[in-house]
Design an enzyme around this catalytic site. Structure first.
Site, short mmCIF file in Angstrom:
data_model
loop_
_atom_site.label_atom_id
_atom_site.label_comp_id
_atom_site.label_asym_id
_atom_site.label_seq_id
_atom_site.Cartn_x
_atom_site.Cartn_y
_atom_site.Cartn_z
N GLY A 30 0.83 -1.21 0.00
CA GLY A 30 0.00 0.00 0.00
C GLY A 30 0.86 1.25 0.00
CB ALA A 31 2.14 3.48 -2.55
N GLY A 32 -0.17 4.27 0.27
CA GLY A 32 -1.03 5.35 0.76
C GLY A 32 -0.24 6.16 1.77
CB VAL A 74 -0.14 -8.40 -2.34
CG1 VAL A 74 0.41 -9.46 -1.42
CG2 VAL A 74 0.85 -7.25 -2.47
CB ALA A 76 0.11 0.43 5.18
CB VAL A 77 -4.24 -2.37 2.11
CG1 VAL A 77 -2.98 -2.96 1.50
CG2 VAL A 77 -4.82 -3.32 3.15
N GLY A 78 -5.20 0.52 4.15
CA GLY A 78 -6.38 1.25 4.58
C GLY A 78 -6.87 0.75 5.93
NE ARG A 79 -6.78 3.35 11.25
CZ ARG A 79 -6.25 2.62 12.25
NH1 ARG A 79 -5.13 1.94 12.03
NH2 ARG A 79 -6.81 2.57 13.44
CG HIS A 105 11.98 38.52 2.56
ND1 HIS A 105 11.94 37.58 1.56
CD2 HIS A 105 13.28 38.95 2.64
CE1 HIS A 105 13.15 37.45 1.03
NE2 HIS A 105 13.98 38.26 1.67
P1 FAD Z 1 -9.49 6.32 17.32
O1 FAD Z 1 -8.32 7.22 17.43
O2 FAD Z 1 -9.32 5.00 16.70
O3 FAD Z 1 -10.05 6.19 18.81
C1 FAD Z 1 -11.12 5.36 19.13
C2 FAD Z 1 -10.97 4.94 20.56
O4 FAD Z 1 -12.17 4.29 20.97
C3 FAD Z 1 -9.85 3.93 20.79
O5 FAD Z 1 -9.14 4.26 21.94
C4 FAD Z 1 -10.57 2.61 20.96
O6 FAD Z 1 -9.87 1.69 21.77
C5 FAD Z 1 -11.83 3.09 21.66
N1 FAD Z 1 -12.98 2.20 21.53
C6 FAD Z 1 -13.48 1.62 20.42
N2 FAD Z 1 -14.58 0.91 20.71
C7 FAD Z 1 -14.77 1.05 22.04
C8 FAD Z 1 -15.74 0.56 22.93
N3 FAD Z 1 -16.75 -0.20 22.51
N4 FAD Z 1 -15.63 0.88 24.24
C9 FAD Z 1 -14.61 1.66 24.69
N5 FAD Z 1 -13.68 2.17 23.87
C10 FAD Z 1 -13.76 1.86 22.57
N6 FAD Z 1 -4.53 11.27 11.15
C11 FAD Z 1 -4.17 12.55 11.01
O7 FAD Z 1 -5.04 13.42 10.96
N7 FAD Z 1 -2.85 12.92 10.94
C12 FAD Z 1 -1.86 12.02 10.98
O8 FAD Z 1 -0.68 12.37 10.92
C13 FAD Z 1 -2.20 10.64 11.12
N8 FAD Z 1 -1.25 9.70 11.19
C14 FAD Z 1 -1.61 8.39 11.36
C15 FAD Z 1 -0.60 7.44 11.39
C16 FAD Z 1 -0.93 6.11 11.56
C17 FAD Z 1 0.17 5.07 11.61
C18 FAD Z 1 -2.30 5.73 11.71
C19 FAD Z 1 -2.66 4.29 11.93
C20 FAD Z 1 -3.30 6.67 11.66
C21 FAD Z 1 -2.97 8.02 11.47
N9 FAD Z 1 -3.94 9.01 11.39
C22 FAD Z 1 -3.58 10.32 11.21
C23 FAD Z 1 -5.37 8.69 11.48
C24 FAD Z 1 -5.88 9.01 12.90
O9 FAD Z 1 -5.14 8.26 13.83
C25 FAD Z 1 -7.35 8.69 13.00
O10 FAD Z 1 -8.06 9.38 12.00
C26 FAD Z 1 -7.89 9.12 14.35
O11 FAD Z 1 -7.21 8.48 15.39
C27 FAD Z 1 -9.39 8.81 14.46
O12 FAD Z 1 -9.85 9.23 15.68
P2 FAD Z 1 -11.11 8.53 16.39
O13 FAD Z 1 -11.24 9.17 17.71
O14 FAD Z 1 -12.26 8.54 15.46
O15 FAD Z 1 -10.68 7.02 16.54
P1 NAD Z 2 -4.72 4.72 2.41
O1 NAD Z 2 -6.12 4.58 1.98
O2 NAD Z 2 -4.10 6.06 2.51
O3 NAD Z 2 -3.77 3.89 1.43
C1 NAD Z 2 -3.94 2.53 1.19
C2 NAD Z 2 -3.25 2.20 -0.12
O4 NAD Z 2 -3.20 0.80 -0.24
C3 NAD Z 2 -4.00 2.74 -1.33
O5 NAD Z 2 -3.11 3.40 -2.18
C4 NAD Z 2 -4.58 1.49 -1.98
O6 NAD Z 2 -4.68 1.58 -3.37
C5 NAD Z 2 -3.55 0.46 -1.58
N1 NAD Z 2 -4.05 -0.91 -1.55
C6 NAD Z 2 -5.25 -1.35 -1.14
N2 NAD Z 2 -5.32 -2.70 -1.23
C7 NAD Z 2 -4.12 -3.11 -1.70
C8 NAD Z 2 -3.56 -4.37 -1.99
N3 NAD Z 2 -4.26 -5.48 -1.82
N4 NAD Z 2 -2.29 -4.43 -2.46
C9 NAD Z 2 -1.57 -3.29 -2.64
N5 NAD Z 2 -2.06 -2.06 -2.37
C10 NAD Z 2 -3.31 -1.97 -1.91
O7 NAD Z 2 -4.63 3.91 3.79
P2 NAD Z 2 -3.49 3.82 4.87
O8 NAD Z 2 -2.21 4.34 4.32
O9 NAD Z 2 -3.55 2.45 5.41
O10 NAD Z 2 -4.00 4.82 5.96
C11 NAD Z 2 -5.25 4.58 6.64
C12 NAD Z 2 -5.89 5.85 7.08
O11 NAD Z 2 -5.12 6.50 8.07
C13 NAD Z 2 -6.07 6.81 5.93
O12 NAD Z 2 -7.43 7.11 5.82
C14 NAD Z 2 -5.31 8.02 6.29
O13 NAD Z 2 -6.03 9.17 6.05
C15 NAD Z 2 -5.03 7.87 7.78
N6 NAD Z 2 -3.64 8.34 7.98
C16 NAD Z 2 -3.41 9.68 7.85
C17 NAD Z 2 -2.12 10.15 7.97
C18 NAD Z 2 -1.88 11.61 7.82
O14 NAD Z 2 -2.83 12.37 7.85
N7 NAD Z 2 -0.65 12.05 7.64
C19 NAD Z 2 -1.07 9.28 8.22
C20 NAD Z 2 -1.34 7.93 8.31
C21 NAD Z 2 -2.65 7.48 8.20
#
Ligand code: FAD
Ligand code: NAD
Length: 473
Positions: free
Chosen positions: A186-188, A243, A274-277, A449
């Protein structure tokens, strides 16, 4: 126990909802079940524990390591024998996470929010059943419930996570050694950020992307420029790579994929998927609550984050829209204000995106492709960081600012940046566009500037062929 508001989820969508509701004079509980790998509970959700914050900590450390090795010499700094202490780097990451998640607990307490560590389940009649670590169950009665249960990584059926060879993004943040060969699927956003971290620390990184187009969500010109730099950095991004499976062996994991040339394999020491969430709602809703889930697993809500069940709301990654912390935060705060009868508004057209690679990528509003497809007559202003004195001084002159404006009305429709501090620079574009600024508004605003922000100013000028510090094309 009775509360005006019970929030389920203490991530960046849930905890701001709880704090704002308390600021609005309501009695509030926040239930969060996040458990760290050591079994301890922590507030802050994915963002603080396993997402935004730890990834940015490692991006910063790895970038400094890279610069010390590859770029200090240009500044006339001799830094012989620079070496890496991965344990110290990871300790710093963990300390930042611990401090920040502890801080959320303190913020909730200071606001008067009662925190519950455990699993929350919505029952009919706005009751929330909380199951703690010891299995003890208590039931909270709420006037309003806010569901903020977040998201979790997609798992590929052909590559199930095993926490040793096939990793999710959380595992990939906590590796205690640099793998020699890393395959990222995943190149996301995650693939590029984490691929960059481990590449800078010395891994050979191959990124397999199923789509034929690189970073299709971004403006095409920005994506091409970014791809050029990632290639130079040694990130081997293979497009159109689907894949099909992986087999662990003595020499590493063999990843099988197909591309335009047919069946391919590569061997890696670690594979990060890392193919999405996907939205996480496991065990969240008891039968009979009336809350509904769509085909992709998102909780159904309207434009105000109302679920359709009286006084039950849902925000953040578990509902439609981009999975971003700031989008969730704004939804949480807006819902808390709506509950208190206050006005709230979210402009979903102006959610900024940032990818924290080097160069950074950031945008807000429409891409050139989208403007074209919509048949809007537009003008473009592009300013390269090569022409920015500050970028030159920083030795960070890769990339550009691109501004798109409506030809007839002059209103700014989109700003796309690839370059130094793009994530900070995009803030000005967000404010300008929120106020429906015209290109001329930006042109007439004085910028200090030498700053990187002058690049946005000059891009606005360039849209009318009036750039001063660059040749107008
Ligand atoms: P979450 O942060 O997932 O929080 C949900 C919480 O609810 C968790 O603590 C979970 O355990 C809890 N929960 C769930 N169900 C229950 C339940 N039934 N009872 C009690 N607790 C529960 N976004 C950005 O904007 N900028 C970034 O730079 C960025 N970087 C990221 C990097 C990575 C590696 C990843 C994985 C994500 C990144 N994201 C980024 C995405 C960001 O983390 C999410 O969009 C954000 O955390 C979503 O917030 P949320 O509160 O909706 O959910
Ligand atoms: P993403 O949706 O950004 O990228 C996933 C990539 O995986 C896509 O390019 C997709 O085409 C590819 N893909 C899907 N299935 C595949 C397969 N079977 N084989 C190869 N490639 C495949 O998802 P992510 O990178 O997993 O991130 C998840 C979420 O977390 C995103 O919604 C993103 O917004 C959030 N996030 C945000 C930040 C930030 O804001 N800087 C950083 C990390 C994560």
């Amino acid at each position: 126990m009775d509360f005006d508001v019970v929030v389920i989820g203490g991530g960046p969508a849930g905890y701001p909802a709880a704090i704002r509701a308390a600021q609005n004079g309501l009695t509030v509980a926040c239930v969060d079940g996040w458990k760290n790998r050591d079994g301890s509970y922590a507030m802050g959700g994915t963002c603080l524990n396993a997402g935004c914050i730890p990834s940015k900590a490692l991006l910063e450390s790895s970038e400094l390591y890279h610069r010390a090795q590859a770029e200090f010499a240009v500044h006339g700094i001799k830094a012989a024998g620079v070496s890496m202490d991965i344990a110290a780097m990871q300790k710093r990451r963990a300390t930042i996470v611990k401090t920040m998640t502890g801080g959320i607990g303190m913020l909730l307490k200071a606001a008067g929010v009662k925190s519950f560590a455990g699993h929350g389940k919505l029952l009919p009649g706005r009751k929330v059943e909380v199951t703690g670590a010891d299995g003890a169950v208590q039931t909270l009665q709420a006037k309003h419930v806010v569901l903020a249960s977040g998201s979790t990584p997609f798992e590929l059926p052909s590559l199930p996570f095993d926490r040793t060879n096939i990793l999710d993004s959380w595992d990939a943040l906590e590796m205690d050694a640099v793998p020699k060969r890393l395959c990222v699927i995943g190149a996301g956003v995650i693939g590029l950020e984490l691929g960059s971290v481990w590449r800078r620390l010395g891994a050979e990184v191959v990124v397999l992307e199923a789509m034929d187009k690189f970073l299709a969500v971004a403006d095409g010109q920005v994506a091409s420029e970014a791809a050029r730099h990632f290639k130079k950095q040694g990130l081997d991004i293979r497009l159109g790579a689907k894949v099909t499976g992986a087999t662990p062996g003595a020499d590493g994991v063999t990843v099988h994929y197909t591309d335009a040339k047919g069946e391919q394999t590569l061997v890696a020491d670690k594979v990060v998927v890392a193919v999405g969430r996907r939205p996480f709602t496991t065990g969240l809703l008891a039968d009979g609550t009336g809350v509904t889930i769509d085909a992709r697993g998102f909780i159904n809500v309207d434009e105000n984050c109302a679920t359709g069940v009286e006084n039950v709301w849902a925000v953040g990654d578990c509902v439609r829209g981009p999975m971003l912390a700031h989008k969730g935060k704004d939804e949480g705060v807006a819902v808390a204000d709506r509950i208190a009868g206050r006005h709230a508004h979210i402009n979903y057209d102006l959610v900024p995106s940032v990818i924290y690679t080097a160069p950074e990528i950031a945008w807000v509003g429409k891409t050139e492709e989208a403007v074209k497809a919509a048949g809007i007559e537009y003008k473009l202003g592009v300013f390269p960081f090569l022409a920015s004195g500050r970028a030159r001084a920083m030795e960070a002159s890769a990339g550009f600012v691109k501004l798109i404006a409506d030809k007839a009305s002059d209103q700014i429709l989109g700003v796309h940046i690839v370059g130094p501090m793009a994530g900070e620079l995009i803030g000005e574009a967000c404010v300008a566009m929120e106020f429906k600024a015209s290109c001329e508004d930006l042109q007439r605003t004085m910028h200090a500037h030498p700053t990187l922000s002058e690049a946005l100013h000059e891009a606005a000028l360039a849209a009318d062929k009036r750039a001063i510090d660059n040749v107008n094309r």
